[in-house]
Design an enzyme around this catalytic site. Sequence first.
Site, mmCIF file in Angstrom:
data_model
loop_
_atom_site.group_PDB
_atom_site.id
_atom_site.type_symbol
_atom_site.label_atom_id
_atom_site.label_comp_id
_atom_site.label_asym_id
_atom_site.label_seq_id
_atom_site.Cartn_x
_atom_site.Cartn_y
_atom_site.Cartn_z
ATOM 1 N N HIS A 12 37.864 33.860 9.874
ATOM 2 C CA HIS A 12 37.789 35.040 9.348
ATOM 3 C C HIS A 12 37.663 34.876 7.773
ATOM 4 O O HIS A 12 38.652 35.029 6.935
ATOM 5 C CB HIS A 12 39.246 36.126 9.443
ATOM 6 C CG HIS A 12 39.225 37.344 8.933
ATOM 7 N ND1 HIS A 12 38.184 37.826 8.236
ATOM 8 C CD2 HIS A 12 40.262 38.224 8.696
ATOM 9 C CE1 HIS A 12 38.575 39.170 7.697
ATOM 10 N NE2 HIS A 12 39.752 39.177 7.998
ATOM 11 N N GLY A 49 43.280 45.112 4.708
ATOM 12 C CA GLY A 49 44.430 45.162 4.173
ATOM 13 C C GLY A 49 44.777 46.240 3.056
ATOM 14 O O GLY A 49 43.759 46.774 2.494
ATOM 15 N N CYS A 52 38.885 42.790 3.369
ATOM 16 C CA CYS A 52 38.354 42.402 4.704
ATOM 17 C C CYS A 52 37.087 42.995 5.119
ATOM 18 O O CYS A 52 36.476 42.442 5.689
ATOM 19 C CB CYS A 52 39.401 42.226 5.852
ATOM 20 S SG CYS A 52 41.016 41.383 5.639
#
Length: 395
Positions: free
Chosen positions: A352, A384, A92
Amino acid sequence: MSIRDVYIVDAVRTPIGKFGGALASVRPDDLAAHVVRALVDRSPALDPARVDDVYFGDANGAGEDNRDVARMAVLLAGLPVSVPGVTVNRLCGSGLEAVVQAARAIALGDASVAIAGGVESMSRAPWVLQKPERAFPAGHQQLHSTTLGWRMTNPKMPAEWTVALGEGAELVADKHGLTREQQDAFALASHRKAAEAWAKGLYDDEVVPYPGVELTRDECIRDSTSMEALAKLKPAFRAEGGTVTPGNSSPLNDGAAALLLVDEDGLRETGREPLARIRTSAVTGIEPQLFGLGPVEAVRRALGKAGRSFADLTTFELNEAFAAQALGCLAEWPELDPEIVNPRGGAVALGHPLGASGARLAGSVAHQLAAAGSGTGLAALCIGVGQGIALVLER
C-alpha cells in the site's frame, strides 16, 4: 453542455517495493516519471504534446516529491514543457482522487487527453522539524517522521479522533466482532491470490519494472506464509486483547501507478481499444477513528449514481489497509459476493504505497474488465481521518 464519455486507454504501475527494500534508493519523482514515460511509450501514435494535464496523487509531499510531484514527473519523463501537472492529496485515496479529477476535466470538455496516477516512497519520507515559536531556541528540537500517520496534531482535535491507524482498525474489529483468526485467514487468502495471479501472468500487462532495479514482482508477497506463521505475530497496537498484527495489515511501501484517460477524439488519436469507461465516483466522510469503514457509504453512493447494484459487479478492488478494515466493510455489504473482491490479491500482500494505491486499484479494475470482455467494476479505498472514495468502471 453535454457530458463526454471518458475512457481508460491504458494503465501501468511499478512492482511495489517494501519499506527499505528494492525501490528505497529511487526518488518518488523518479518513480512517478517512470510510469508516466512508460504510459506514453505504450501509445506511440499519441503525440505527448496532446496531453492536456497530468494529475498525480501523493500523500506526503514533504520530501523529494517536492510539493508538485506531477509537474516534476512531466519534466523528468521528458514530456514537452507545455504539458502541465497538478498534485492532489486525499491521503490514501489520493491516486483515485487524481483519476476522478482527470476524468471530470475530460467529461466537462476542459481536456481531451490526461494522465492520472499516484506515487509514494514511504522509505524516503523525510523527518520534519517544526519551526520554533521564537528565534534561536536553546533546547533540543523534536523531529517528526512523515512516513505514516498523525504528526504535529492540532490539540483542538478530540483525542478519540486522533488514534493510531492500527487502533482504528481494532475499533472496526470491535464493532463487527472480528476475530484474530478471521483477520489472519483474510490475510492468508490475499497472499495466496496475489502469488497465484503473478504465477499466471495476470500482472504482465500492467507492471513496468523500474530500470536498473532488480524487482519484477511485488516485494511483500509471502508465497509460503500460513495460518501458523501468522498466528505467531504479536498484536501491534493493543498489548492486551489486540487482533491487528503486522501479518494482517498492509505494509509500508514504495511505488507508482498511472493511467491514460481520453475522450472520443483522444481515443481516435491513440488508435487503441479502451480498457474501460469511467461511469461515476463518490466521496464520503465518517468519524475519523472509524476511517476503515469510509468506503461503505461511498460505494453505495457511487453505485446508486451509476444505476447499478452489487449484483451487477464483475470485479471489485477494495484496498486492504487492514484485514479488519476490509472485513468490516464487507460485513456492511451483505449483498456483495466476496468472491469477486480482490481476485488478484490485495494490499495486505501487494502493498500500500499510499498515494499510488488508488491509481493501482483503478488500473487493475480496468485491466480485469478488459480481460473479461465486458462488465462493471468498482475500486474503493478507506482514507485516514475518516473518508471513503469509490469509482465505478464499465466495459
